[in-house]
Write a protein that holds these residues in place. Structure first.
Motif, mmCIF file in Angstrom:
data_model
loop_
_atom_site.group_PDB
_atom_site.id
_atom_site.type_symbol
_atom_site.label_atom_id
_atom_site.label_comp_id
_atom_site.label_asym_id
_atom_site.label_seq_id
_atom_site.Cartn_x
_atom_site.Cartn_y
_atom_site.Cartn_z
ATOM 1 N N VAL A 347 -34.764 -11.235 57.691
ATOM 2 C CA VAL A 347 -35.160 -12.372 56.842
ATOM 3 C C VAL A 347 -34.710 -13.894 57.478
ATOM 4 N N HIS A 348 -35.549 -14.456 57.224
ATOM 5 C CA HIS A 348 -35.174 -15.888 57.883
ATOM 6 C C HIS A 348 -34.841 -17.096 57.008
ATOM 7 N N ALA A 349 -35.387 -17.038 55.734
ATOM 8 C CA ALA A 349 -35.116 -18.169 54.838
ATOM 9 C C ALA A 349 -34.794 -17.620 53.606
ATOM 10 N N VAL A 350 -33.999 -18.496 52.614
ATOM 11 C CA VAL A 350 -33.475 -18.318 51.251
ATOM 12 C C VAL A 350 -33.613 -19.628 50.840
ATOM 13 N N LYS A 351 -33.732 -19.726 49.358
ATOM 14 C CA LYS A 351 -33.536 -21.055 48.855
ATOM 15 C C LYS A 351 -33.639 -20.796 47.261
ATOM 16 N N PHE A 352 -32.740 -21.687 46.539
ATOM 17 C CA PHE A 352 -32.451 -21.498 45.137
ATOM 18 C C PHE A 352 -33.537 -22.330 44.472
ATOM 19 N N SER A 353 -34.075 -21.975 43.189
ATOM 20 C CA SER A 353 -34.805 -22.929 42.371
ATOM 21 C C SER A 353 -33.978 -23.799 41.626
ATOM 22 N N SER A 574 -22.871 -16.960 60.594
ATOM 23 C CA SER A 574 -22.633 -16.676 62.331
ATOM 24 C C SER A 574 -23.597 -15.492 62.627
ATOM 25 N N SER A 575 -23.350 -15.222 64.146
ATOM 26 C CA SER A 575 -24.158 -14.365 64.775
ATOM 27 C C SER A 575 -23.439 -12.866 64.698
ATOM 28 N N ASP A 576 -22.142 -12.747 63.989
ATOM 29 C CA ASP A 576 -21.606 -11.467 63.887
ATOM 30 C C ASP A 576 -21.534 -10.955 62.352
ATOM 31 N N GLU A 596 -19.824 -7.758 54.892
ATOM 32 C CA GLU A 596 -21.403 -7.500 54.208
ATOM 33 C C GLU A 596 -22.408 -7.344 55.070
ATOM 34 N N HIS A 597 -22.211 -8.382 55.847
ATOM 35 C CA HIS A 597 -23.551 -8.498 56.927
ATOM 36 C C HIS A 597 -23.038 -7.695 58.154
ATOM 37 N N SER A 598 -23.912 -7.203 58.860
ATOM 38 C CA SER A 598 -23.719 -6.472 60.109
ATOM 39 C C SER A 598 -24.668 -6.980 61.210
ATOM 40 N N ALA A 599 -25.538 -7.952 60.713
ATOM 41 C CA ALA A 599 -26.273 -8.576 61.923
ATOM 42 C C ALA A 599 -26.304 -9.956 61.653
ATOM 43 N N SER A 600 -26.686 -10.776 62.418
ATOM 44 C CA SER A 600 -26.765 -12.165 62.366
ATOM 45 C C SER A 600 -27.296 -12.743 61.187
ATOM 46 N N VAL A 601 -26.462 -13.671 60.809
ATOM 47 C CA VAL A 601 -26.919 -14.464 59.242
ATOM 48 C C VAL A 601 -27.826 -15.559 59.663
ATOM 49 N N ASN A 602 -29.028 -15.774 59.383
ATOM 50 C CA ASN A 602 -30.102 -16.889 59.680
ATOM 51 C C ASN A 602 -29.876 -17.983 58.630
ATOM 52 N N VAL A 616 -28.492 -14.302 53.913
ATOM 53 C CA VAL A 616 -29.644 -13.210 54.473
ATOM 54 C C VAL A 616 -29.409 -13.282 56.031
ATOM 55 N N ASP A 617 -29.842 -12.181 56.454
ATOM 56 C CA ASP A 617 -29.714 -11.888 57.756
ATOM 57 C C ASP A 617 -30.851 -11.061 58.630
ATOM 58 N N ARG A 618 -30.688 -10.899 59.651
ATOM 59 C CA ARG A 618 -31.663 -10.488 60.590
ATOM 60 C C ARG A 618 -31.890 -8.670 60.199
ATOM 61 N N GLY A 619 -30.888 -8.292 59.662
ATOM 62 C CA GLY A 619 -30.945 -6.946 59.279
ATOM 63 C C GLY A 619 -31.578 -6.520 57.799
ATOM 64 N N LYS A 620 -32.418 -7.538 57.337
ATOM 65 C CA LYS A 620 -33.199 -7.226 56.222
ATOM 66 C C LYS A 620 -32.403 -7.481 55.211
ATOM 67 N N LYS A 621 -31.267 -7.747 54.942
ATOM 68 C CA LYS A 621 -30.205 -7.639 53.800
ATOM 69 C C LYS A 621 -30.044 -9.354 53.185
ATOM 70 N N ALA A 622 -29.774 -9.055 52.208
ATOM 71 C CA ALA A 622 -29.544 -10.532 51.224
ATOM 72 C C ALA A 622 -28.281 -10.003 50.602
ATOM 73 N N VAL A 623 -27.270 -11.003 50.501
ATOM 74 C CA VAL A 623 -26.038 -10.608 49.837
ATOM 75 C C VAL A 623 -25.666 -11.695 48.696
ATOM 76 N N LEU A 624 -25.402 -11.697 47.658
ATOM 77 C CA LEU A 624 -25.141 -12.364 46.305
ATOM 78 C C LEU A 624 -23.658 -12.698 46.317
ATOM 79 N N TRP A 625 -23.050 -13.879 46.588
ATOM 80 C CA TRP A 625 -21.679 -14.169 46.557
ATOM 81 C C TRP A 625 -21.360 -14.908 45.329
#
Length: 628
Positions: A347-353, A574-576, A596-602, A616-625
């Protein structure tokens, strides 16, 4: 007489043996077929030469007789030539013998050379013969493999024909199933629309009944925030959901909530005058909200009725508050409410309405997904298709009804959520890295790796301005009067809408990956590959703060960093997989979110209400905080 006869005999004898030698040489030359015969003849001639040499030496040692010495003349053999003539012939024979010896050496040398050449040719012939045999063997093997491949291809062709027939059959079934699905969805949509219309009518009736009850209570008595009754002017104490402060306003404000701001401001001043008359020992929460200004108070009032309507539409109160678009103050999140794999690839992009209840994500699977936040979870609402490349950035228009996405297919895509129509903005010759609305719903700006920044008229889906830049463009932000672009040559460039030239440049230490401009358009946040975030003051064009932290590393060339809605915090991934949050006033690291993320957060996004953050990260995941 005797001397003359003798000389005649000598000349005849001399001519006879010369003729004999020449005849023998010619006969030898005609008869010889090999070099060995030439050597034998040469040896014989050499023996004769030695004999003649000895004879000549013997003749030279004897005294020369005078013509009158008849006795000495009789000693020479009969028919022998005169001594001077014999000496000349011997010399000629020596010269001829030397020539023959030279020719013999030359011929011997040539024979040796030819023998060597013959040996080399024999070796080459043997090698070539072996190569020919090897090639023949390889040819036979290839013929066998060709025959085997022909048989295998025939079998594969048969299997392919069978699979093709099955595919056509399954496609027919899929088409029928899709038709049935569309019919079912149409029926369900119509049914839901009817139910929603019916529920809206019921909700309106409930709202009117509630307002009548509130107005009736207000006419009977006045209740302040302290719980003390007063008869100066009728007031109502509205108790808000836990996420919003309570506020005490006059009845006139409620009755005129759709009028202009000046009327609302005057009503609030009346309420403030009553508040001043009360004792100052007890502070009410209404004062903090009124101090925000008339426009935010009216927005908060509308949010109250929207919140009530959402509870009525849902049928059952789920216990979660859906945040409004009014943000008083933001607090950094400290826990993850929900995590999920939202795409088939990174996942490369995320945006709130703008309404803070909807978030869009995009990645390399070429789709944009619209998610609703319900009860602290992400629920898929819509999938926007049409892009032929990965999505690099997403932006909502100010109304939240349109989504603009940049794509790797050298174009930007515009979707209208209300009408479900879409447009494609084409013209770039390389990957489009960012697309942004220009504070309106019909103007947009895109930047690309083709070293251009373009401005678009979305009504016509056409480019109205093209700016050539000297380096790859990674991100762009804009207002109505200017644009700011980030580049791989470590520079941030400012472009005035009235001039085609760059008005200002800011040079960083490494290439810039993202830009973010706060809504007030006074501060600009940049992220670069030197693992640092920089906050620029756009009024003075000076660098206010630099955000760094141990462990923070910019993961890629499109890592996005943003500011909170109140511009008090900066946040980046970060990349970690760690999410870092800094205080934008002091530059101190406020918090880091891990686990929560195990891959680089884009990319990260912060809701306008300030309640939620999505990463969102490179491992297909999105996390709601969230903070709560």
């Amino acid at each position: 007489m005797q001397g003359a006869e003798r000389r005649a005999r000598d000349r005849g004898g001399k001519t006879a043996w010369k003729t004999h030698i020449i005849r023998q040489l010619r006969h030898r030359d005609r008869a010889q077929h090999a070099f060995q015969e030439l050597i034998q003849s040469y040896n014989k001639l050499l023996e004769k030469s030695i004999f003649l040499k000895d004879l000549t030496e013997k003749i030279q040692t004897e005294p020369i007789l005078s013509p009158g010495s008849l006795h000495a003349a009789r000693i020479l053999p009969e028919g022998a030539p005169d001594p001077p003539t014999l000496q000349q012939e011997i010399s000629e024979l020596r010269v001829y013998n030397g020539e023959l010896a030279y020719q013999a050496c030359e011929l011997k040398k040539r024979v040796e050379e030819q023998d060597e050449e013959l040996k080399r040719q024999k070796c080459s012939l043997s090698f070539l013969s072996a190569r020919v045999e090897e090639h023949k063997h390889q040819g036979r093997c290839l013929e066998n493999e060709t025959a085997h491949m022909v048989c295998s291809n025939a079998d594969l062709k048969e299997d392919y024909d069978h699979l093709l027939a099955q595919r056509l059959l399954l496609e027919g079934k899929l088409h029928d199933a899709e038709e049935q699905e569309r019919e079912l969805l149409g029926d369900m949509t119509r049914k839901k629309a009817m139910e929603a219309e019916h529920q809206n009518i019921i909700n309106e009736r409930r709202k009117e009944e509630m307002l009548r009850r509130l107005v009736g209570k207000a006419l009977r008595k006045t209740v302040s925030a302290d719980g003390i009754e007063s008869s100066d002017s009728p007031q109502i104490l509205l108790f808000w959901p836990p996420a919003l402060p309570s506020v005490s306003v006059t009845l006139d404000v409620i009755q005129r909530r759709h009028t202009d701001v000046s009327d609302s401001s005057s009503s609030l001043e009346v309420s403030n005058s009553h508040e001043k008359e009360r004792p100052t020992s007890r502070k009410t929460r209404s004062q903090s909200l009124i101090s925000l200004g008339p426009s935010r108070v009216m927005g908060a009032l509308r949010s109250l009725f929207d919140f009530r309507r959402q509870q009525d539409d849902g049928g059952v109160d789920d216990g979660w508050y859906h945040p409004s678009s009014v943000c008083v103050i933001c607090c950094p999140p400290n826990r993850a409410l929900y995590s999920k794999e939202v795409h088939d690839s990174e996942v490369h992009a995320v945006k709130f309405s703008p309404n803070s209840r909807t978030v869009a994500t995009g990645g390399t699977d070429r789709v944009v997904k619209i998610w609703g936040i319900v009860a602290g979870q992400l629920h898929l609402q819509q999938v926007l298709q049409g892009s032929n490349g990965g999505i690099t950035s997403i932006d909502f228009d100010p109304s939240g009804a349109q989504v603009l996405a940049a794509s790797f297919d050298n174009s930007a895509h515009l979707w209208r959520l209300d009408s479900k129509s879409s447009d494609k903005l084409t013209g770039h010759t390389a990957k489009v890295t960012a697309a942004r609305f220009k504070m309106s719903s019909y103007r947009a700006v895109t930047c690309s790796m083709d070293r251009t920044v373009r401005e678009w008229d979305l009504h016509k889906a056409s480019c109205i301005r093209r700016i050539s830049v000297p380096s790859f463009c990674s991100d762009v932000v804009c207002s109505d009067s200017y644009m700011i672009s980030a580049h791989h040559d470590k520079k941030i460039r400012f472009w005035d809408s009235r001039s085609p030239d760059c008005s200002r440049e800011v040079t960083l230490e490494e290439k810039v990956t993202s830009l973010y401009m706060e809504p007030e358009q006074t501060q600009l946040l940049s992220c670069s590959r030197d693992d640092a975030l920089r906050l620029l003051d756009l009024r003075t064009m000076s660098e206010r703060l630099v955000f760094r932290a141990d462990g923070f590393k910019c993961g890629c060339d499109w890592t996005k960093a943003i500011l909170s809605p109140d511009a008090n915090y900066s946040i980046v991934g970060s990349s970690d997989g760690t999410v870092f949050i800094w205080n934008a006033q002091s530059g101190v690291l406020e918090r880091s979110l891990t686990g929560e993320h195990s891959a680089s957060v884009n990319a990260v996004a912060w809701s306008v209400s300030g309640d939620y953050v999505v990463s969102v990260d490179r491992g297909k995941k999105a996390v709601l905080w969230s903070e709560y």
